[in-house]
Design a protein around this motif. Structure first.
Motif, PDB file in Angstrom:
ATOM      1  N   PRO A  76       2.142 -21.505  66.750  1.00  0.00           N
ATOM      2  CA  PRO A  76       1.592 -22.864  66.824  1.00  0.00           C
ATOM      3  C   PRO A  76       2.648 -23.921  67.124  1.00  0.00           C
ATOM      4  N   LYS A  77       2.183 -25.016  67.678  1.00  0.00           N
ATOM      5  CA  LYS A  77       3.061 -26.162  67.936  1.00  0.00           C
ATOM      6  C   LYS A  77       2.785 -27.206  66.850  1.00  0.00           C
ATOM      7  N   ILE A  78       3.807 -27.491  66.073  1.00  0.00           N
ATOM      8  CA  ILE A  78       3.658 -28.369  64.908  1.00  0.00           C
ATOM      9  C   ILE A  78       4.454 -29.645  65.121  1.00  0.00           C
ATOM     10  N   ALA A  79       3.783 -30.776  64.937  1.00  0.00           N
ATOM     11  CA  ALA A  79       4.423 -32.082  65.139  1.00  0.00           C
ATOM     12  C   ALA A  79       4.686 -32.760  63.805  1.00  0.00           C
ATOM     13  N   GLU A 128       5.183 -49.207  63.623  1.00  0.00           N
ATOM     14  CA  GLU A 128       3.963 -48.967  62.833  1.00  0.00           C
ATOM     15  C   GLU A 128       3.509 -50.240  62.135  1.00  0.00           C
ATOM     16  N   GLU A 129       4.456 -51.092  61.775  1.00  0.00           N
ATOM     17  CA  GLU A 129       4.120 -52.302  61.026  1.00  0.00           C
ATOM     18  C   GLU A 129       3.467 -53.381  61.895  1.00  0.00           C
ATOM     19  N   THR A 130       3.528 -53.212  63.207  1.00  0.00           N
ATOM     20  CA  THR A 130       2.967 -54.259  64.066  1.00  0.00           C
ATOM     21  C   THR A 130       1.861 -53.689  64.947  1.00  0.00           C
ATOM     22  N   SER A 131       2.237 -53.166  66.116  1.00  0.00           N
ATOM     23  CA  SER A 131       1.201 -52.757  67.061  1.00  0.00           C
ATOM     24  C   SER A 131       0.786 -51.301  66.942  1.00  0.00           C
ATOM     25  N   GLY A 132       1.519 -50.482  66.195  1.00  0.00           N
ATOM     26  CA  GLY A 132       1.110 -49.111  66.000  1.00  0.00           C
ATOM     27  C   GLY A 132       1.306 -48.235  67.222  1.00  0.00           C
ATOM     28  N   ALA A 133       2.533 -47.757  67.432  1.00  0.00           N
ATOM     29  CA  ALA A 133       2.847 -47.008  68.650  1.00  0.00           C
ATOM     30  C   ALA A 133       2.112 -45.682  68.746  1.00  0.00           C
ATOM     31  N   LYS A 134       1.675 -45.126  67.619  1.00  0.00           N
ATOM     32  CA  LYS A 134       0.976 -43.840  67.687  1.00  0.00           C
ATOM     33  C   LYS A 134      -0.307 -43.957  68.517  1.00  0.00           C
ATOM     34  N   VAL A 135      -0.909 -45.119  68.536  1.00  0.00           N
ATOM     35  CA  VAL A 135      -2.108 -45.327  69.362  1.00  0.00           C
ATOM     36  C   VAL A 135      -1.756 -45.106  70.833  1.00  0.00           C
ATOM     37  N   SER A 136      -0.663 -45.694  71.271  1.00  0.00           N
ATOM     38  CA  SER A 136      -0.224 -45.539  72.658  1.00  0.00           C
ATOM     39  C   SER A 136       0.187 -44.106  72.947  1.00  0.00           C
ATOM     40  N   LEU A 137       0.810 -43.443  71.981  1.00  0.00           N
ATOM     41  CA  LEU A 137       1.239 -42.062  72.172  1.00  0.00           C
ATOM     42  C   LEU A 137       0.040 -41.130  72.292  1.00  0.00           C
ATOM     43  N   VAL A 138      -1.005 -41.399  71.513  1.00  0.00           N
ATOM     44  CA  VAL A 138      -2.238 -40.615  71.636  1.00  0.00           C
ATOM     45  C   VAL A 138      -2.850 -40.817  73.009  1.00  0.00           C
ATOM     46  N   ASP A 144      -1.944 -33.732  73.020  1.00  0.00           N
ATOM     47  CA  ASP A 144      -2.965 -32.875  73.627  1.00  0.00           C
ATOM     48  C   ASP A 144      -2.717 -31.390  73.383  1.00  0.00           C
ATOM     49  N   ASP A 145      -1.462 -30.979  73.275  1.00  0.00           N
ATOM     50  CA  ASP A 145      -1.179 -29.550  73.073  1.00  0.00           C
ATOM     51  C   ASP A 145      -0.601 -29.259  71.689  1.00  0.00           C
ATOM     52  N   ILE A 146      -0.762 -30.198  70.756  1.00  0.00           N
ATOM     53  CA  ILE A 146      -0.266 -30.019  69.386  1.00  0.00           C
ATOM     54  C   ILE A 146      -1.340 -29.321  68.551  1.00  0.00           C
ATOM     55  N   ASP A 147      -0.921 -28.394  67.672  1.00  0.00           N
ATOM     56  CA  ASP A 147      -1.874 -27.688  66.809  1.00  0.00           C
ATOM     57  C   ASP A 147      -2.109 -28.417  65.492  1.00  0.00           C
ATOM     58  N   GLY A 311      -6.007 -50.058  53.202  1.00  0.00           N
ATOM     59  CA  GLY A 311      -5.313 -50.482  54.404  1.00  0.00           C
ATOM     60  C   GLY A 311      -5.630 -49.569  55.575  1.00  0.00           C
ATOM     61  N   SER A 312      -4.844 -49.693  56.635  1.00  0.00           N
ATOM     62  CA  SER A 312      -5.075 -48.936  57.858  1.00  0.00           C
ATOM     63  C   SER A 312      -3.748 -48.408  58.385  1.00  0.00           C
ATOM     64  N   VAL A 313      -3.783 -47.224  59.009  1.00  0.00           N
ATOM     65  CA  VAL A 313      -2.571 -46.611  59.555  1.00  0.00           C
ATOM     66  C   VAL A 313      -2.844 -46.077  60.952  1.00  0.00           C
ATOM     67  N   ASP A 314      -1.832 -46.146  61.819  1.00  0.00           N
ATOM     68  CA  ASP A 314      -2.034 -45.632  63.176  1.00  0.00           C
ATOM     69  C   ASP A 314      -2.055 -44.106  63.211  1.00  0.00           C
ATOM     70  N   MET A 315      -1.685 -43.456  62.098  1.00  0.00           N
ATOM     71  CA  MET A 315      -1.844 -42.008  62.011  1.00  0.00           C
ATOM     72  C   MET A 315      -3.323 -41.635  62.080  1.00  0.00           C
ATOM     73  N   GLY A 316      -4.192 -42.598  61.783  1.00  0.00           N
ATOM     74  CA  GLY A 316      -5.621 -42.351  61.895  1.00  0.00           C
ATOM     75  C   GLY A 316      -6.019 -41.954  63.306  1.00  0.00           C
ATOM     76  N   ASN A 317      -5.411 -42.578  64.311  1.00  0.00           N
ATOM     77  CA  ASN A 317      -5.725 -42.238  65.700  1.00  0.00           C
ATOM     78  C   ASN A 317      -5.269 -40.823  66.036  1.00  0.00           C
ATOM     79  N   VAL A 318      -4.136 -40.412  65.453  1.00  0.00           N
ATOM     80  CA  VAL A 318      -3.665 -39.046  65.648  1.00  0.00           C
ATOM     81  C   VAL A 318      -4.653 -38.059  65.043  1.00  0.00           C
ATOM     82  N   SER A 319      -5.157 -38.385  63.856  1.00  0.00           N
ATOM     83  CA  SER A 319      -6.057 -37.462  63.147  1.00  0.00           C
ATOM     84  C   SER A 319      -7.393 -37.276  63.849  1.00  0.00           C
ATOM     85  N   GLN A 320      -7.706 -38.119  64.815  1.00  0.00           N
ATOM     86  CA  GLN A 320      -8.940 -37.964  65.581  1.00  0.00           C
ATOM     87  C   GLN A 320      -8.798 -36.929  66.695  1.00  0.00           C
TER      88      GLN A 320
END
Length: 388
Positions: A76-79, A128-138, A144-147, A311-320
């Protein structure tokens, strides 16, 4: 305890001082979002030292990075997600120096195993404290290929499974027509009147919301002078709800109020998103249970049941898009309040060093379970697909 897990724990302890040094240096050199050049240089330099291949920037963001390490067998590919941005004036009042160091440390610990299968990926996500880069990374397809994806966060208690609120960041502006306040006539249009009416409407709307639904806002521009009819006013709001679907309903009601407020004074209204929208965090329960078992293995007895953050976290977009967890581990006494200088100080203290070591061990052990157990990975993916 199986021999491999014992080895991982011992390796984490051996590397601990160098991993703590990463956190300590980043913590003493705080950088706000998209300016984390020192932190990125430090973390990627450490990863390169242990044979990781580093790519940067990602998705057009200078302080994002991706580091890869391939095992000697397929798997598996683990991030591991790394954060490292600080808060203005406060510094690392949310412990992101610990998050970044823990993800890097766990990945390096695993990379030293001669039995490593699959691929380890460390994804550096700024701001993460401002615009949430994980959203852009998603959106850029980095997951796409992460397990599976994981990270830890320092907090007030030990919680392997968390959910968070979906969030929209909306800026609303009213456009009117200026005039001298004293001789204003029907030709003037008071944009501040529209804004005040809007806030009154929102107070009524907020009374109908549940405890997990929020509308919070401030006026950022209210006019230029008391003797000039304001022709432009502006406010910023955070709208939150447990699910994206509920939030979209609230957003429409919110915008309806804005349009009606504008109509009452013949003003114009415009709006836009001023930050990325966050989806709710959806922890993978199978993976979270695995994390819980490893906390017990590491001697942690005080473990809380699943919780929903307000609160809210940009990790939420990753979890989708990929099975993910975002466990919290207690920092210090647990009474330090995040986004304060006291929390920042705790993160740089002996207590910060302790929780960092625990986090490295926990992430490494949980990832190892997935690497070494094909059935566990299948169960994780089955749950994810069922909830998608």
């Amino acid at each position: 305890m199986e021999e491999q897990k014992k080895w991982l724990i011992e390796t984490a302890e051996t590397l601990h001082k160098s991993v703590w040094e990463l956190a300590w240096k980043i913590g003493h050199n705080p950088e706000v979002g998209y300016k984390e050049h020192f932190a990125v240089s430090l973390l990627t330099g450490y990863l390169k030292r242990y044979g990781f291949q580093v790519e940067r920037p990602l998705a057009g963001m200078e302080t994002s990075f991706l580091a890869r390490f391939k095992g000697n067998k397929p798997g598996p590919k683990i991030a591991f997600l790394a954060e490292y941005d600080a808060l203005p004036d406060i510094g690392h009042g949310c412990g992101h120096q610990l998050i970044g160091a823990a993800s890097v440390g766990a990945a390096v610990v695993l990379s030293l195993s001669t039995d490593l299968q699959g691929e380890l990926v460390v994804i550096g996500s700024p701001a993460e404290e401002t615009s949430g880069a994980k959203v852009s990374l998603v959106e850029a397809g980095l997951f796409d290929d992460i397990d599976i994806a994981m990270m830890f966060h320092p907090g007030s208690c030990n919680v392997p499974e968390i959910s968070s609120l979906a969030l929209d960041a909306i800026e609303v502006a009213f456009l009117g027509k200026a005039a001298h306040m004293v001789i204003a006539n029907n030709d003037s249009i008071n944009a501040l009147d529209a804004m005040l009416i809007f806030f009154q409407m929102l107070e009524k709307l907020k009374r109908k919301l549940s405890d997990m639904e929020r509308i919070d806002g401030i006026i950022t521009q209210g006019g230029k002078s008391p003797n000039i009819v304001p022709d432009y006013t502006e406010a910023r709001f955070y709208l939150r709800a447990e699910k994206r679907e509920k939030l979209e309903v609230i957003r429409q009601k919110f915008l309806d109020c804005a349009y009606r407020a504008a109509a009452k004074v013949n003003a114009q209204m415009k709006w836009n998103f001023f930050e990325c929208s966050y989806h709710e965090m959806r922890s993978n329960r199978v993976l979270a249970d695995c994390c819980r078992n490893n906390l017990i293995l590491l001697g942690i007895k005080e473990i809380e049941p699943p919780q929903t953050m307000l609160g809210s976290v940009d990790m939420g977009n990753v979890s989708q898009v990929v099975p993910a967890i975002h466990p919290y581990l207690r920092l210090g006494s647990g009474y330090e309040i995040p986004h304060t200088k006291d929390f920042a100080a705790a993160g740089l203290s002996e207590e910060g060093e302790k929780v960092l070591l625990l986090a490295v061990k926990l992430l490494a052990l949980t990832a190892w379970d997935v690497i070494s157990n094909k059935k566990l990975l299948a169960d994780i993916q089955k749950e994810f697909k069922a909830n998608s």
